[in-house]
Motif scaffolding. Structure first.
Motif, PDB file in Angstrom:
ATOM      1  N   VAL A 165       0.839  -1.205   0.000  1.00 35.17           N
ATOM      2  CA  VAL A 165       0.000   0.000   0.000  1.00 35.17           C
ATOM      3  C   VAL A 165       0.872   1.252   0.000  1.00 35.17           C
ATOM      4  CG1 VAL A 165      -1.666   1.342   1.342  1.00 35.17           C
ATOM      5  CG2 VAL A 165      -1.964  -1.130   1.093  1.00 35.17           C
ATOM      6  N   LEU A 166       1.916   1.251   0.848  1.00 32.67           N
ATOM      7  CA  LEU A 166       2.826   2.397   0.895  1.00 32.67           C
ATOM      8  C   LEU A 166       3.537   2.594  -0.442  1.00 32.67           C
ATOM      9  CD1 LEU A 166       4.429   1.869   4.449  1.00 32.67           C
ATOM     10  CD2 LEU A 166       2.685   3.541   3.791  1.00 32.67           C
ATOM     11  N   CYS A 167       3.960   1.484  -1.069  1.00 32.93           N
ATOM     12  CA  CYS A 167       4.618   1.578  -2.377  1.00 32.93           C
ATOM     13  C   CYS A 167       3.655   2.087  -3.439  1.00 32.93           C
ATOM     14  CB  CYS A 167       5.166   0.211  -2.789  1.00 32.93           C
ATOM     15  SG  CYS A 167       6.701  -0.248  -1.971  1.00 32.93           S
ATOM     16  N   GLY A 168       2.401   1.636  -3.370  1.00 33.28           N
ATOM     17  CA  GLY A 168       1.403   2.104  -4.324  1.00 33.28           C
ATOM     18  C   GLY A 168       1.180   3.602  -4.238  1.00 33.28           C
ATOM     19  N   ILE A 169       1.133   4.111  -3.005  1.00 34.13           N
ATOM     20  CA  ILE A 169       0.988   5.557  -2.806  1.00 34.13           C
ATOM     21  C   ILE A 169       2.212   6.291  -3.346  1.00 34.13           C
ATOM     22  CG2 ILE A 169       0.779   7.374  -1.061  1.00 34.13           C
ATOM     23  CD1 ILE A 169      -0.733   5.367   0.676  1.00 34.13           C
ATOM     24  N   THR A 173       2.099   8.868  -6.650  1.00 36.28           N
ATOM     25  CA  THR A 173       2.260  10.310  -6.437  1.00 36.28           C
ATOM     26  C   THR A 173       3.570  10.838  -7.014  1.00 36.28           C
ATOM     27  OG1 THR A 173       3.166   9.824  -4.216  1.00 36.28           O
ATOM     28  CG2 THR A 173       0.810  10.315  -4.370  1.00 36.28           C
ATOM     29  N   SER A 174       4.679  10.277  -6.579  1.00 38.66           N
ATOM     30  CA  SER A 174       5.981  10.772  -7.048  1.00 38.66           C
ATOM     31  C   SER A 174       6.979   9.617  -7.106  1.00 38.66           C
ATOM     32  CB  SER A 174       6.499  11.870  -6.110  1.00 38.66           C
ATOM     33  OG  SER A 174       7.738  12.378  -6.555  1.00 38.66           O
ATOM     34  N   LYS A 195      14.897   9.577  -5.787  1.00 41.31           N
ATOM     35  CA  LYS A 195      13.862   8.819  -5.094  1.00 41.31           C
ATOM     36  C   LYS A 195      12.469   9.400  -5.298  1.00 41.31           C
ATOM     37  CE  LYS A 195      17.019   6.908  -1.696  1.00 41.31           C
ATOM     38  NZ  LYS A 195      18.182   7.206  -2.515  1.00 41.31           N
ATOM     39  N   GLY A 196      12.373  10.519  -5.980  1.00 39.69           N
ATOM     40  CA  GLY A 196      11.065  11.100  -6.227  1.00 39.69           C
ATOM     41  C   GLY A 196      10.545  11.816  -4.997  1.00 39.69           C
ATOM     42  N   SER A 197       9.897  11.095  -4.147  1.00 38.87           N
ATOM     43  CA  SER A 197       9.360  11.652  -2.906  1.00 38.87           C
ATOM     44  C   SER A 197      10.246  11.236  -1.741  1.00 38.87           C
ATOM     45  CB  SER A 197       7.930  11.165  -2.682  1.00 38.87           C
ATOM     46  OG  SER A 197       7.462  11.551  -1.405  1.00 38.87           O
ATOM     47  N   ASP A 198      10.948  12.209  -1.147  1.00 36.61           N
ATOM     48  CA  ASP A 198      11.759  11.908   0.027  1.00 36.61           C
ATOM     49  C   ASP A 198      10.884  11.457   1.194  1.00 36.61           C
ATOM     50  OD1 ASP A 198      14.140  12.509  -1.230  1.00 36.61           O
ATOM     51  OD2 ASP A 198      14.095  14.614  -0.637  1.00 36.61           O
ATOM     52  N   PHE A 199       9.691  12.021   1.285  1.00 38.10           N
ATOM     53  CA  PHE A 199       8.772  11.659   2.366  1.00 38.10           C
ATOM     54  C   PHE A 199       8.387  10.180   2.266  1.00 38.10           C
ATOM     55  CE2 PHE A 199       4.459  11.170   4.044  1.00 38.10           C
ATOM     56  CZ  PHE A 199       4.634  11.627   5.340  1.00 38.10           C
ATOM     57  N   ALA A 200       8.125   9.702   1.041  1.00 40.19           N
ATOM     58  CA  ALA A 200       7.761   8.297   0.845  1.00 40.19           C
ATOM     59  C   ALA A 200       8.944   7.381   1.163  1.00 40.19           C
ATOM     60  CB  ALA A 200       7.288   8.071  -0.588  1.00 40.19           C
ATOM     61  N   PHE A 201      10.144   7.787   0.734  1.00 36.90           N
ATOM     62  CA  PHE A 201      11.334   6.970   1.010  1.00 36.90           C
ATOM     63  C   PHE A 201      11.581   6.844   2.505  1.00 36.90           C
ATOM     64  CE2 PHE A 201      15.949   6.957   1.897  1.00 36.90           C
ATOM     65  CZ  PHE A 201      16.271   5.709   1.399  1.00 36.90           C
ATOM     66  N   TYR A 202      11.539   7.964   3.204  1.00 36.75           N
ATOM     67  CA  TYR A 202      11.752   7.915   4.651  1.00 36.75           C
ATOM     68  C   TYR A 202      10.595   7.215   5.365  1.00 36.75           C
ATOM     69  CZ  TYR A 202      15.680  11.078   4.036  1.00 36.75           C
ATOM     70  OH  TYR A 202      16.879  11.629   3.655  1.00 36.75           O
ATOM     71  N   GLY A 203       9.401   7.258   4.750  1.00 37.05           N
ATOM     72  CA  GLY A 203       8.274   6.528   5.308  1.00 37.05           C
ATOM     73  C   GLY A 203       8.501   5.026   5.244  1.00 37.05           C
ATOM     74  N   ILE A 204       8.993   4.552   4.092  1.00 35.90           N
ATOM     75  CA  ILE A 204       9.306   3.121   3.946  1.00 35.90           C
ATOM     76  C   ILE A 204      10.421   2.727   4.905  1.00 35.90           C
ATOM     77  CG2 ILE A 204      10.258   1.380   2.393  1.00 35.90           C
ATOM     78  CD1 ILE A 204       7.441   2.021   1.663  1.00 35.90           C
TER      79      ILE A 204
END
Length: 314
Positions: A165-169, A173-174, A195-204
């Protein structure tokens, strides 16, 4: 920006070029990346391949000795899953080495995060299984049901689903993409995966660290429980090293660029995977290969509480 001088007018060199020392000509910048042929890239590639082969050998050893007490006592199904996943973890580091493109940039993060999610969820399931097997506060019938039904194994698909789900988001998005850095090094264009979205990377990354912290907490609380093959201490040590490796990686990520940054990410993947392999499986391999006398029903029966308190061995 570099400038080329001529007899008539000054002309800026394009980003893909730089001016020579006399400022008269524009020279083509060399494209660089973490290549397999570089000493650094070659050493990381060899290390990843060696660890993946070693993990495969350990898996073969466990399959060969699948009916022995030490393999059965620590939930052999989870051990198989963890060893297969660790092999993928070692091999996924190869995606970071070589000429990058948009596909590999996306696969890097998805494969890396997915493999470690399954690995950490498996460790968490093993730690919970230890508590279920040894905690005397659980009713005996409930312990039997939880172990026979393999309820702790459900943690793996649940954690994997959360990661998907996190990867899909992230991808929706980015998503990660191929980027070129023409200013970090003079005369070079560095190919890197943005990485596109730093927020998504740090979230993972935060999600992985939370799984590691949860596994460490559960394993640490069960470290003193009785049992001949209680692996809680080894699980807690492996999670502690994993957490420390990625906690150290964060400041390095912000202080380095280019090939060094990619190499540090590969090193972190290899180091954390090696910690899981070493702390969890090396002690078991030692008993299987060097001390087979301890890997017997006779040895278990001589130990007080070992048979009666460990339903996994019955």
């Amino acid at each position: 920006m570099s400038v080329t001088f001529c007899s008539f007018a000054c002309m800026k060199c394009p980003e893909s070029h730089y001016a020579n020392t006399e400022k008269k000509h524009c020279l083509q910048k060399a494209v660089i990346f973490l290549d397999h042929k570089d000493p650094l890239g070659m050493s990381l590639t060899i290390t990843a391949l060696c660890f993946s082969v070693l993990t495969t050998v350990v898996l073969g050893l466990f399959v060969k000795h699948r009916d022995t007490p030490i393999v059965k006592a620590n939930n052999k199904t989870l051990s198989y899953i963890l060893l297969i996943t660790l092999t993928v973890c070692f091999l996924c580091s190869l995606l970071f080495i070589g000429h990058p493109n948009t596909t590999t940039c996306i696969l890097q993060q998805i494969t890396f995060g997915g493999a470690f999610t399954v690995a950490l969820a498996t460790v968490l399931a093993k730690a919970i299984t230890v508590i279920i097997a040894f905690k005397v506060t659980f009713p005996r019938k409930m312990v039997r049901w939880l172990i026979i039904s393999k309820a702790p194994n459900l943690i793996i698909p649940i954690c994997t689903l959360i990661h998907l789900v996190l990867c899909g988001i992230w991808l929706g998005t980015s998503p990660p993409f191929l980027d070129k850095d023409a200013h970090a090094e003079h005369g070079h264009i560095i190919l890197v995966c943005n990485k596109g979205s730093d927020f998504a990377f740090y979230g993972i990354l935060g999600y992985l660290c939370s799984l590691a912290l949860g596994s460490y907490t559960v394993a640490f609380l069960s470290r003193n429980l009785p049992g001949t093959f209680n692996e809680a201490k080894f699980l807690s040590f492996s999670m502690l090293v994993f957490f420390c490796v990625w906690l150290t990686f964060l400041p390095v990520l912000h202080s380095t660029k280019g090939k060094v940054m990619v190499a540090m990410e590969v090193f972190s993947i290899l180091a954390s995977s090696a910690a899981l392999l070493g702390f969890i499986f090396v002690p078991k391999c030692y008993i299987i290969l060097v001390r087979p006398d301890k890997n017997s029903v006779h040895h278990i029966r001589k130990r007080p509480h070992s048979r009666s308190n460990n339903p996994l061995e019955n």
